[in-house]
Design a protein around this motif. Structure first.
Motif, PDB file in Angstrom:
ATOM      1  N   ALA A  58     -16.066 -72.966  19.632  1.00 17.33           N
ATOM      2  CA  ALA A  58     -16.709 -71.775  19.090  1.00 17.33           C
ATOM      3  C   ALA A  58     -15.756 -70.583  19.151  1.00 17.33           C
ATOM      4  N   ALA A  59     -15.058 -70.438  20.261  1.00 14.65           N
ATOM      5  CA  ALA A  59     -14.106 -69.332  20.396  1.00 14.65           C
ATOM      6  C   ALA A  59     -12.997 -69.445  19.356  1.00 14.65           C
ATOM      7  N   TYR A  60     -12.516 -70.659  19.118  1.00 13.87           N
ATOM      8  CA  TYR A  60     -11.441 -70.865  18.143  1.00 13.87           C
ATOM      9  C   TYR A  60     -11.887 -70.504  16.729  1.00 13.87           C
ATOM     10  N   ASN A  61     -13.062 -71.003  16.321  1.00 12.01           N
ATOM     11  CA  ASN A  61     -13.546 -70.731  14.971  1.00 12.01           C
ATOM     12  C   ASN A  61     -13.908 -69.270  14.774  1.00 12.01           C
ATOM     13  N   LEU A  62     -14.431 -68.631  15.810  1.00 11.38           N
ATOM     14  CA  LEU A  62     -14.730 -67.210  15.714  1.00 11.38           C
ATOM     15  C   LEU A  62     -13.433 -66.411  15.589  1.00 11.38           C
ATOM     16  N   ALA A  63     -12.386 -66.835  16.291  1.00 12.31           N
ATOM     17  CA  ALA A  63     -11.078 -66.177  16.190  1.00 12.31           C
ATOM     18  C   ALA A  63     -10.539 -66.259  14.780  1.00 12.31           C
ATOM     19  N   LEU A  64     -10.757 -67.399  14.120  1.00 12.73           N
ATOM     20  CA  LEU A  64     -10.291 -67.548  12.737  1.00 12.73           C
ATOM     21  C   LEU A  64     -11.025 -66.597  11.803  1.00 12.73           C
ATOM     22  N   LEU A  65     -12.309 -66.365  12.062  1.00 14.54           N
ATOM     23  CA  LEU A  65     -13.069 -65.429  11.226  1.00 14.54           C
ATOM     24  C   LEU A  65     -12.545 -64.009  11.392  1.00 14.54           C
ATOM     25  N   LYS A  68     -23.902 -66.887   7.082  1.00 17.53           N
ATOM     26  CA  LYS A  68     -22.734 -66.613   7.909  1.00 17.53           C
ATOM     27  C   LYS A  68     -23.028 -65.626   9.026  1.00 17.53           C
ATOM     28  N   ASP A  69     -23.949 -64.722   8.788  1.00 16.54           N
ATOM     29  CA  ASP A  69     -24.291 -63.759   9.838  1.00 16.54           C
ATOM     30  C   ASP A  69     -24.892 -64.473  11.054  1.00 16.54           C
ATOM     31  N   ALA A  70     -25.812 -65.401  10.793  1.00 17.71           N
ATOM     32  CA  ALA A  70     -26.412 -66.169  11.888  1.00 17.71           C
ATOM     33  C   ALA A  70     -25.362 -67.046  12.556  1.00 17.71           C
ATOM     34  N   ALA A  71     -24.440 -67.579  11.739  1.00 21.32           N
ATOM     35  CA  ALA A  71     -23.385 -68.428  12.291  1.00 21.32           C
ATOM     36  C   ALA A  71     -22.485 -67.639  13.228  1.00 21.32           C
ATOM     37  N   VAL A  72     -22.144 -66.407  12.858  1.00 20.32           N
ATOM     38  CA  VAL A  72     -21.290 -65.570  13.700  1.00 20.32           C
ATOM     39  C   VAL A  72     -21.965 -65.291  15.035  1.00 20.32           C
ATOM     40  N   LYS A  73     -23.253 -65.003  15.020  1.00 15.88           N
ATOM     41  CA  LYS A  73     -23.981 -64.736  16.264  1.00 15.88           C
ATOM     42  C   LYS A  73     -23.998 -65.975  17.161  1.00 15.88           C
ATOM     43  N   LEU A  74     -24.199 -67.127  16.548  1.00 18.39           N
ATOM     44  CA  LEU A  74     -24.221 -68.371  17.326  1.00 18.39           C
ATOM     45  C   LEU A  74     -22.845 -68.672  17.917  1.00 18.39           C
ATOM     46  N   LEU A  75     -21.793 -68.442  17.127  1.00 17.91           N
ATOM     47  CA  LEU A  75     -20.440 -68.678  17.632  1.00 17.91           C
ATOM     48  C   LEU A  75     -20.111 -67.725  18.778  1.00 17.91           C
ATOM     49  N   ALA A  76     -20.532 -66.494  18.660  1.00 21.45           N
ATOM     50  CA  ALA A  76     -20.275 -65.514  19.705  1.00 21.45           C
ATOM     51  C   ALA A  76     -21.003 -65.893  20.997  1.00 21.45           C
ATOM     52  N   SER A  77     -22.254 -66.358  20.863  1.00 22.70           N
ATOM     53  CA  SER A  77     -23.027 -66.766  22.048  1.00 22.70           C
ATOM     54  C   SER A  77     -22.407 -67.985  22.707  1.00 22.70           C
ATOM     55  N   ALA A  78     -21.993 -68.951  21.887  1.00 13.62           N
ATOM     56  CA  ALA A  78     -21.381 -70.165  22.436  1.00 13.62           C
ATOM     57  C   ALA A  78     -20.041 -69.863  23.089  1.00 13.62           C
ATOM     58  N   ALA A  79     -19.251 -68.983  22.466  1.00 16.18           N
ATOM     59  CA  ALA A  79     -17.953 -68.606  23.032  1.00 16.18           C
ATOM     60  C   ALA A  79     -18.129 -67.887  24.368  1.00 16.18           C
ATOM     61  N   LYS A  80     -19.148 -67.066  24.462  1.00 20.71           N
ATOM     62  CA  LYS A  80     -19.423 -66.356  25.710  1.00 20.71           C
ATOM     63  C   LYS A  80     -19.776 -67.335  26.831  1.00 20.71           C
ATOM     64  N   LEU A  81     -20.373 -68.477  26.455  1.00 25.33           N
ATOM     65  CA  LEU A  81     -20.723 -69.503  27.439  1.00 25.33           C
ATOM     66  C   LEU A  81     -19.560 -70.455  27.723  1.00 25.33           C
ATOM     67  N   GLY A  82     -18.398 -70.202  27.087  1.00 24.74           N
ATOM     68  CA  GLY A  82     -17.208 -70.991  27.383  1.00 24.74           C
ATOM     69  C   GLY A  82     -16.970 -72.173  26.474  1.00 24.74           C
ATOM     70  N   GLU A  83     -17.574 -72.184  25.284  1.00 25.26           N
ATOM     71  CA  GLU A  83     -17.353 -73.272  24.329  1.00 25.26           C
ATOM     72  C   GLU A  83     -16.045 -73.008  23.571  1.00 25.26           C
ATOM     73  N   PRO A  84     -14.975 -73.810  23.818  1.00 21.38           N
ATOM     74  CA  PRO A  84     -13.668 -73.524  23.198  1.00 21.38           C
ATOM     75  C   PRO A  84     -13.662 -73.642  21.678  1.00 21.38           C
TER      76      PRO A  84
END
Length: 227
Positions: free
Chosen positions: A185-192, A167-183
């Motif tokens: 990724a931003a949604y799932n990271l918000a749920l976390l 999950k730690d690696a997943a959080v980093k990947l979601l954060a990177s994707a969200a920063k690049l504008g992947e909706p």
């Protein structure tokens, strides 16, 4: 409160009836024959002069060095003529074709083609399902900066596909994707952030990510933000 779940990737026929109409036979009354006409002598035929056909003008001789037929100007071609062929084949369900085309492009370090190979392997489309190969292709595309590969790889690590749960690696990947504008990724990271288990609960950060995804057109994020 509704539970928020993460998202992954008569024709009518007219009949005309025809009836047989009775036919009446009517005999016309007898008529007196008309008087015989006098024979007329045939008039001599007058021959009209034959119209002369116009003489066609000789075709213009092309000047030396000039082409008789104009050559059309070729339309400009894109730098990569196969730019949409991979995704087009995928959309039409031609997964084997998409796999073959993506393989060739992936050898030239095409990040989108690598992501497509990961998608095909992860879902067993056109090839046998293989999470390890999917993880490998997603990793290559993610390292090349493809945000969709980052999101897909993060979801695989959360589910433990292709390896152990990370999950730690997943959080980093979601954060990177969200920063690049992947909706997604931003949604799932918000749920976390909203859940408060994988990450410390942070409603403000969750709302920011939901706003980002909602503005990008995510209906799930729009609903969650409204809630």
């Amino acid at each position: 409160m509704k539970c928020l779940r993460p998202i992954g990737v008569a024709l009518g026929c007219m009949m005309l009836a025809s009836g047989a109409a009775a036919q009446l036979s009517i005999t016309p009354p007898a008529q007196t024959p008309p008087p015989a006409k006098k024979e007329e002598k045939p008039k001599p035929k007058v021959h009209s002069p034959v119209a002369k056909k116009p003489t066609p003008k000789p075709a213009a001789t092309p000047k030396p060095g000039a082409s008789a037929t104009p050559t059309p100007t070729p339309s400009p071609t894109p730098d990569d003529p196969n730019v949409d062929l991979v995704y087009g084949a995928y959309q039409r369900g031609m997964y084997k074709t998409a796999f073959d085309l993506a393989t060739v492009r992936a050898q030239n370090n095409d990040a989108k083609a690598m992501t497509m190979l990961g998608e095909l392997y992860a879902n067993g489309l056109g090839v046998k399902r293989d999470y390890a190969k999917a993880d490998d292709w997603y990793k290559r595309a993610s390292d090349a900066g493809d945000r969709e590969a980052m999101f897909a790889l993060a979801m695989m690590k959360i589910a433990g596909r292709g390896g152990t749960v990370d999950k730690d690696a997943a959080v980093k990947l979601l954060a990177s994707a969200a920063k690049l504008g992947e909706p997604k990724a931003a949604y799932n990271l918000a749920l976390l952030y909203l859940d408060g288990q994988t990450l410390p609960q942070d409603l403000k950060r969750s709302a920011e990510l939901l706003r980002m995804a909602a503005d990008a057109g995510s209906p799930e994020a729009q609903y969650a933000l409204a809630t």
